[in-house]
Design a protein around this motif. Structure first.
Motif, PDB file in Angstrom:
ATOM      1  N   VAL A 108       0.843  -1.199   0.000  1.00 11.43           N
ATOM      2  CA  VAL A 108       0.000   0.000   0.000  1.00 11.43           C
ATOM      3  C   VAL A 108       0.878   1.248   0.000  1.00 11.43           C
ATOM      4  O   VAL A 108       1.189   1.794  -1.044  1.00 11.43           O
ATOM      5  N   ARG A 109       1.318   1.689   1.182  1.00 13.80           N
ATOM      6  CA  ARG A 109       1.992   2.976   1.316  1.00 13.80           C
ATOM      7  C   ARG A 109       3.495   2.943   1.083  1.00 13.80           C
ATOM      8  O   ARG A 109       4.081   3.972   0.747  1.00 13.80           O
ATOM      9  N   ALA A 110       4.109   1.800   1.296  1.00 11.56           N
ATOM     10  CA  ALA A 110       5.569   1.733   1.314  1.00 11.56           C
ATOM     11  C   ALA A 110       6.141   1.843  -0.085  1.00 11.56           C
ATOM     12  O   ALA A 110       6.182   0.857  -0.836  1.00 11.56           O
ATOM     13  N   SER A 111       6.612   3.015  -0.463  1.00 11.99           N
ATOM     14  CA  SER A 111       7.091   3.213  -1.831  1.00 11.99           C
ATOM     15  C   SER A 111       8.276   2.317  -2.151  1.00 11.99           C
ATOM     16  O   SER A 111       8.452   1.917  -3.302  1.00 11.99           O
ATOM     17  N   GLU A 112       9.073   1.972  -1.145  1.00 10.26           N
ATOM     18  CA  GLU A 112      10.252   1.141  -1.392  1.00 10.26           C
ATOM     19  C   GLU A 112       9.895  -0.286  -1.767  1.00 10.26           C
ATOM     20  O   GLU A 112      10.743  -1.041  -2.241  1.00 10.26           O
ATOM     21  N   ARG A 113       8.631  -0.668  -1.578  1.00  8.65           N
ATOM     22  CA  ARG A 113       8.209  -2.015  -1.915  1.00  8.65           C
ATOM     23  C   ARG A 113       7.605  -2.113  -3.315  1.00  8.65           C
ATOM     24  O   ARG A 113       7.172  -3.181  -3.731  1.00  8.65           O
ATOM     25  N   TYR A 114       7.565  -1.012  -4.011  1.00  7.88           N
ATOM     26  CA  TYR A 114       7.111  -1.042  -5.404  1.00  7.88           C
ATOM     27  C   TYR A 114       8.307  -1.306  -6.308  1.00  7.88           C
ATOM     28  O   TYR A 114       9.385  -0.766  -6.091  1.00  7.88           O
ATOM     29  N   ASP A 115       8.095  -2.107  -7.321  1.00  9.39           N
ATOM     30  CA  ASP A 115       9.202  -2.553  -8.169  1.00  9.39           C
ATOM     31  C   ASP A 115       9.459  -1.642  -9.367  1.00  9.39           C
ATOM     32  O   ASP A 115      10.596  -1.527  -9.825  1.00  9.39           O
ATOM     33  N   TYR A 116       8.412  -1.050  -9.896  1.00 11.64           N
ATOM     34  CA  TYR A 116       8.540  -0.262 -11.121  1.00 11.64           C
ATOM     35  C   TYR A 116       7.791   1.062 -10.956  1.00 11.64           C
ATOM     36  O   TYR A 116       6.732   1.110 -10.311  1.00 11.64           O
ATOM     37  N   TRP A 117       8.332   2.076 -11.615  1.00  8.05           N
ATOM     38  CA  TRP A 117       7.761   3.421 -11.542  1.00  8.05           C
ATOM     39  C   TRP A 117       7.680   4.048 -12.925  1.00  8.05           C
ATOM     40  O   TRP A 117       8.545   3.812 -13.775  1.00  8.05           O
ATOM     41  N   GLY A 118       6.656   4.867 -13.117  1.00  6.94           N
ATOM     42  CA  GLY A 118       6.561   5.662 -14.328  1.00  6.94           C
ATOM     43  C   GLY A 118       7.320   6.968 -14.172  1.00  6.94           C
ATOM     44  O   GLY A 118       7.893   7.252 -13.111  1.00  6.94           O
ATOM     45  N   GLN A 119       7.319   7.757 -15.245  1.00 14.99           N
ATOM     46  CA  GLN A 119       8.045   9.016 -15.252  1.00 14.99           C
ATOM     47  C   GLN A 119       7.247  10.165 -14.652  1.00 14.99           C
ATOM     48  O   GLN A 119       7.812  11.218 -14.357  1.00 14.99           O
ATOM     49  N   GLY A 120       5.957   9.965 -14.510  1.00 19.76           N
ATOM     50  CA  GLY A 120       5.128  10.969 -13.865  1.00 19.76           C
ATOM     51  C   GLY A 120       4.401  11.879 -14.835  1.00 19.76           C
ATOM     52  O   GLY A 120       4.794  12.037 -15.990  1.00 19.76           O
ATOM     53  N   THR A 121       3.317  12.466 -14.347  1.00 20.01           N
ATOM     54  CA  THR A 121       2.557  13.459 -15.095  1.00 20.01           C
ATOM     55  C   THR A 121       2.190  14.584 -14.128  1.00 20.01           C
ATOM     56  O   THR A 121       1.820  14.331 -12.983  1.00 20.01           O
ATOM     57  N   GLN A 122       2.316  15.813 -14.606  1.00 18.93           N
ATOM     58  CA  GLN A 122       2.131  16.971 -13.728  1.00 18.93           C
ATOM     59  C   GLN A 122       0.665  17.360 -13.644  1.00 18.93           C
ATOM     60  O   GLN A 122      -0.028  17.462 -14.666  1.00 18.93           O
ATOM     61  N   VAL A 123       0.230  17.595 -12.420  1.00 23.90           N
ATOM     62  CA  VAL A 123      -1.114  18.117 -12.167  1.00 23.90           C
ATOM     63  C   VAL A 123      -0.969  19.454 -11.442  1.00 23.90           C
ATOM     64  O   VAL A 123      -0.309  19.526 -10.405  1.00 23.90           O
ATOM     65  N   THR A 124      -1.564  20.489 -12.014  1.00 27.88           N
ATOM     66  CA  THR A 124      -1.524  21.812 -11.405  1.00 27.88           C
ATOM     67  C   THR A 124      -2.949  22.303 -11.208  1.00 27.88           C
ATOM     68  O   THR A 124      -3.722  22.359 -12.174  1.00 27.88           O
ATOM     69  N   VAL A 125      -3.278  22.646  -9.975  1.00 25.76           N
ATOM     70  CA  VAL A 125      -4.618  23.118  -9.642  1.00 25.76           C
ATOM     71  C   VAL A 125      -4.526  24.578  -9.232  1.00 25.76           C
ATOM     72  O   VAL A 125      -3.848  24.918  -8.262  1.00 25.76           O
TER      73      VAL A 125
END
Length: 127
Positions: A108-125
């Motif tokens: 769930v919360r533990a980012s270190e337990r995720y194996d793969y990541w995307g490059q991200g997308t920006q959200v501006t409000v």
């Protein structure tokens, strides 16, 4: 090796909505639990939402509960984040992540337990 590509970010006024998508390739999508995280400049990466491999279990950060919805379509190898009632404090780069359930179990919360990541997308409000 799994590749993740996010899309759907942009500029929106407070109170508006956006739908983020994360397309996966290179692996068996249904073998992965998926998560969304966000990071604003100067801040640490923050957990947003997670969904189990089947879509049957979801979990949200308190800050987005009731406003954001995570879902997935295993036939399309895609996970989504529907964001409603957006606030200026939701402004951040949003990242999807995949955790192999065969080796990680339910993450769930533990980012270190995720194996793969995307490059991200920006959200501006804007306010």
């Amino acid at each position: 090796q799994v590749q993740l590509v996010e899309s759907g970010g942009g500029l929106v006024q407070a109170g508006g909505s956006l739908r983020l998508s994360c397309a996966a390739s290179g692996g068996t999508f249904s073998s992965y639990n998926m998560g969304w995280f966000r990071q604003a400049p100067g801040n640490e990466r923050e957990f947003v939402a997670a969904i189990s491999w089947s879509g049957g279990t979801t979990y949200y950060a308190d800050s987005v509960k009731g406003r954001f919805t995570i879902s997935r379509d295993n036939a399309k190898n895609t996970v989504y984040l529907q964001m409603n009632s957006l606030k200026p404090e939701d402004t951040a780069g949003y990242y999807c992540a995949a955790a192999d359930l065969r080796t990680r179990g339910w993450v769930v919360r533990a980012s270190e337990r995720y194996d793969y990541w995307g490059q991200g997308t920006q959200v501006t409000v804007s306010s």
